[in-house]
Design a protein around this motif. Structure first.
Motif, PDB file in Angstrom:
ATOM      1  N   PRO A  62      53.082  60.556  62.444  1.00  0.00           N
ATOM      2  CA  PRO A  62      54.227  61.015  63.227  1.00  0.00           C
ATOM      3  C   PRO A  62      55.059  59.829  63.696  1.00  0.00           C
ATOM      4  CG  PRO A  62      52.196  61.276  64.467  1.00  0.00           C
ATOM      5  CD  PRO A  62      51.809  60.844  63.085  1.00  0.00           C
ATOM      6  N   PRO A  63      56.359  60.028  63.827  1.00  0.00           N
ATOM      7  CA  PRO A  63      57.208  58.928  64.290  1.00  0.00           C
ATOM      8  C   PRO A  63      56.890  58.568  65.732  1.00  0.00           C
ATOM      9  CG  PRO A  63      58.448  60.971  64.192  1.00  0.00           C
ATOM     10  CD  PRO A  63      57.095  61.258  63.606  1.00  0.00           C
ATOM     11  N   THR A  64      57.165  57.344  66.074  1.00  0.00           N
ATOM     12  CA  THR A  64      56.971  56.891  67.443  1.00  0.00           C
ATOM     13  C   THR A  64      58.084  57.467  68.305  1.00  0.00           C
ATOM     14  OG1 THR A  64      56.051  54.854  66.598  1.00  0.00           O
ATOM     15  CG2 THR A  64      56.739  54.859  68.899  1.00  0.00           C
ATOM     16  N   PRO A  65      57.744  58.089  69.427  1.00  0.00           N
ATOM     17  CA  PRO A  65      58.798  58.645  70.280  1.00  0.00           C
ATOM     18  C   PRO A  65      59.643  57.530  70.884  1.00  0.00           C
ATOM     19  CG  PRO A  65      56.654  58.854  71.337  1.00  0.00           C
ATOM     20  CD  PRO A  65      56.407  58.311  69.956  1.00  0.00           C
ATOM     21  N   THR A  99      50.642  66.300  64.950  1.00  0.00           N
ATOM     22  CA  THR A  99      51.429  65.448  64.055  1.00  0.00           C
ATOM     23  C   THR A  99      52.920  65.485  64.386  1.00  0.00           C
ATOM     24  OG1 THR A  99      51.734  67.223  62.449  1.00  0.00           O
ATOM     25  CG2 THR A  99      49.805  65.788  62.165  1.00  0.00           C
ATOM     26  N   ARG A 100      53.287  66.242  65.419  1.00  0.00           N
ATOM     27  CA  ARG A 100      54.693  66.398  65.820  1.00  0.00           C
ATOM     28  C   ARG A 100      55.556  66.906  64.673  1.00  0.00           C
ATOM     29  NH1 ARG A 100      55.174  60.719  68.775  1.00  0.00           N
ATOM     30  NH2 ARG A 100      53.684  61.086  70.407  1.00  0.00           N
ATOM     31  N   SER A 105      64.987  62.988  67.846  1.00  0.00           N
ATOM     32  CA  SER A 105      65.130  62.020  68.941  1.00  0.00           C
ATOM     33  C   SER A 105      63.961  62.091  69.917  1.00  0.00           C
ATOM     34  CB  SER A 105      66.440  62.239  69.693  1.00  0.00           C
ATOM     35  OG  SER A 105      66.350  63.353  70.563  1.00  0.00           O
ATOM     36  N   LYS A 106      63.261  63.221  69.942  1.00  0.00           N
ATOM     37  CA  LYS A 106      62.093  63.385  70.808  1.00  0.00           C
ATOM     38  C   LYS A 106      60.795  63.043  70.089  1.00  0.00           C
ATOM     39  CE  LYS A 106      64.369  64.570  74.362  1.00  0.00           C
ATOM     40  NZ  LYS A 106      64.547  63.575  75.405  1.00  0.00           N
ATOM     41  N   GLY A 107      60.905  62.520  68.848  1.00  0.00           N
ATOM     42  CA  GLY A 107      59.728  62.047  68.147  1.00  0.00           C
ATOM     43  C   GLY A 107      59.112  63.031  67.174  1.00  0.00           C
ATOM     44  N   SER A 108      59.809  64.101  66.843  1.00  0.00           N
ATOM     45  CA  SER A 108      59.272  65.097  65.914  1.00  0.00           C
ATOM     46  C   SER A 108      59.860  64.919  64.522  1.00  0.00           C
ATOM     47  CB  SER A 108      59.608  66.513  66.401  1.00  0.00           C
ATOM     48  OG  SER A 108      58.983  66.776  67.625  1.00  0.00           O
ATOM     49  N   ARG A 109      59.156  65.451  63.544  1.00  0.00           N
ATOM     50  CA  ARG A 109      59.689  65.584  62.188  1.00  0.00           C
ATOM     51  C   ARG A 109      59.990  67.058  61.983  1.00  0.00           C
ATOM     52  NH1 ARG A 109      55.147  63.820  58.479  1.00  0.00           N
ATOM     53  NH2 ARG A 109      53.908  64.647  60.179  1.00  0.00           N
ATOM     54  N   SER A 135      51.895  74.120  50.539  1.00  0.00           N
ATOM     55  CA  SER A 135      51.554  72.821  49.933  1.00  0.00           C
ATOM     56  C   SER A 135      52.475  71.721  50.431  1.00  0.00           C
ATOM     57  CB  SER A 135      51.646  72.905  48.413  1.00  0.00           C
ATOM     58  OG  SER A 135      50.666  73.760  47.909  1.00  0.00           O
ATOM     59  N   VAL A 136      53.768  72.024  50.544  1.00  0.00           N
ATOM     60  CA  VAL A 136      54.738  71.043  51.051  1.00  0.00           C
ATOM     61  C   VAL A 136      54.409  70.692  52.505  1.00  0.00           C
ATOM     62  CG1 VAL A 136      57.172  70.689  51.659  1.00  0.00           C
ATOM     63  CG2 VAL A 136      56.568  71.705  49.450  1.00  0.00           C
ATOM     64  N   ILE A 137      54.066  71.700  53.292  1.00  0.00           N
ATOM     65  CA  ILE A 137      53.723  71.465  54.699  1.00  0.00           C
ATOM     66  C   ILE A 137      52.460  70.612  54.803  1.00  0.00           C
ATOM     67  CG2 ILE A 137      52.995  72.573  56.857  1.00  0.00           C
ATOM     68  CD1 ILE A 137      54.795  74.970  56.022  1.00  0.00           C
ATOM     69  N   LEU A 138      51.450  70.924  54.011  1.00  0.00           N
ATOM     70  CA  LEU A 138      50.213  70.145  54.042  1.00  0.00           C
ATOM     71  C   LEU A 138      50.468  68.698  53.638  1.00  0.00           C
ATOM     72  CD1 LEU A 138      47.184  70.075  54.561  1.00  0.00           C
ATOM     73  CD2 LEU A 138      46.841  70.798  52.187  1.00  0.00           C
ATOM     74  N   GLU A 139      51.310  68.494  52.645  1.00  0.00           N
ATOM     75  CA  GLU A 139      51.673  67.130  52.228  1.00  0.00           C
ATOM     76  C   GLU A 139      52.342  66.380  53.384  1.00  0.00           C
ATOM     77  OE1 GLU A 139      52.193  63.699  50.059  1.00  0.00           O
ATOM     78  OE2 GLU A 139      51.017  65.437  49.499  1.00  0.00           O
ATOM     79  N   ALA A 140      53.243  67.063  54.096  1.00  0.00           N
ATOM     80  CA  ALA A 140      53.918  66.425  55.232  1.00  0.00           C
ATOM     81  C   ALA A 140      52.930  66.116  56.359  1.00  0.00           C
ATOM     82  CB  ALA A 140      55.036  67.330  55.747  1.00  0.00           C
ATOM     83  N   LEU A 141      51.958  66.984  56.556  1.00  0.00           N
ATOM     84  CA  LEU A 141      50.964  66.777  57.618  1.00  0.00           C
ATOM     85  C   LEU A 141      50.070  65.580  57.335  1.00  0.00           C
ATOM     86  CD1 LEU A 141      49.891  70.483  58.134  1.00  0.00           C
ATOM     87  CD2 LEU A 141      51.013  69.051  59.852  1.00  0.00           C
TER      88      LEU A 141
END
Length: 138
Positions: A118-121, A58-59, A85-89, A107-113
């Motif tokens: 993931p953003p487009t690089p 999921t970057r 800038s390399k496509g990660s969150r 829980s916050v991490i799981l919500e983000a996952l």
């Protein structure tokens, strides 16, 4: 003369061996696909930076910051800009949050996952200003 860039692998290995208490506690909840089946790696080099935790699928980069990061706000912002800038969150947590509320942090991490793709690089330097429209030969 050819100049080789120093690889961060040895430093990453050292950081894995000397993890902080907060990093160890968070790793206990992230390792072996325990969180939603997502695989995490720890102390992973990305460019000139070493990320504490990384879900490649999921970057998503997770950083755990101690009190010393109050003085390193500019450096943290720089690393975050680079990773984005390399496509990660990037998500950052304070040590005391991880130690005092590990389940809430997970829980916050799981919500983000699970919530956002993931953003487009970036298109690796082939932005709109350099792109040329296709014009067939006549």
């Amino acid at each position: 003369m050819v100049v080789f860039k120093k690889r961060l692998t040895l430093r990453a290995q050292q950081l894995r061996r000397t993890a902080t208490e907060a990093e160890q506690k968070l790793w206990t909840g992230l390792r072996q696909r325990q969180l939603g089946g997502f695989k995490f790696s720890r102390q992973m080099p990305i460019g000139p930076f070493i990320c504490e935790f990384l879900c490649r699928e999921t970057r998503l980069v997770i950083e755990v910051d101690g009190g010393q990061h109050d003085d390193q706000a500019a450096a943290d912002a720089s690393s975050t800009r680079y990773l984005v800038s390399k496509g990660s969150r990037v998500i950052r947590f304070w040590n005391h949050d991880v130690l005092g509320n590990t389940d809430g942090v997970l829980s916050v991490i799981l919500e983000a996952l699970t919530s956002a793709p993931p953003p487009t690089p970036p298109a690796s330097g082939r932005g709109a200003e350099t792109a040329r429209p296709y014009m067939p030969q006549q």
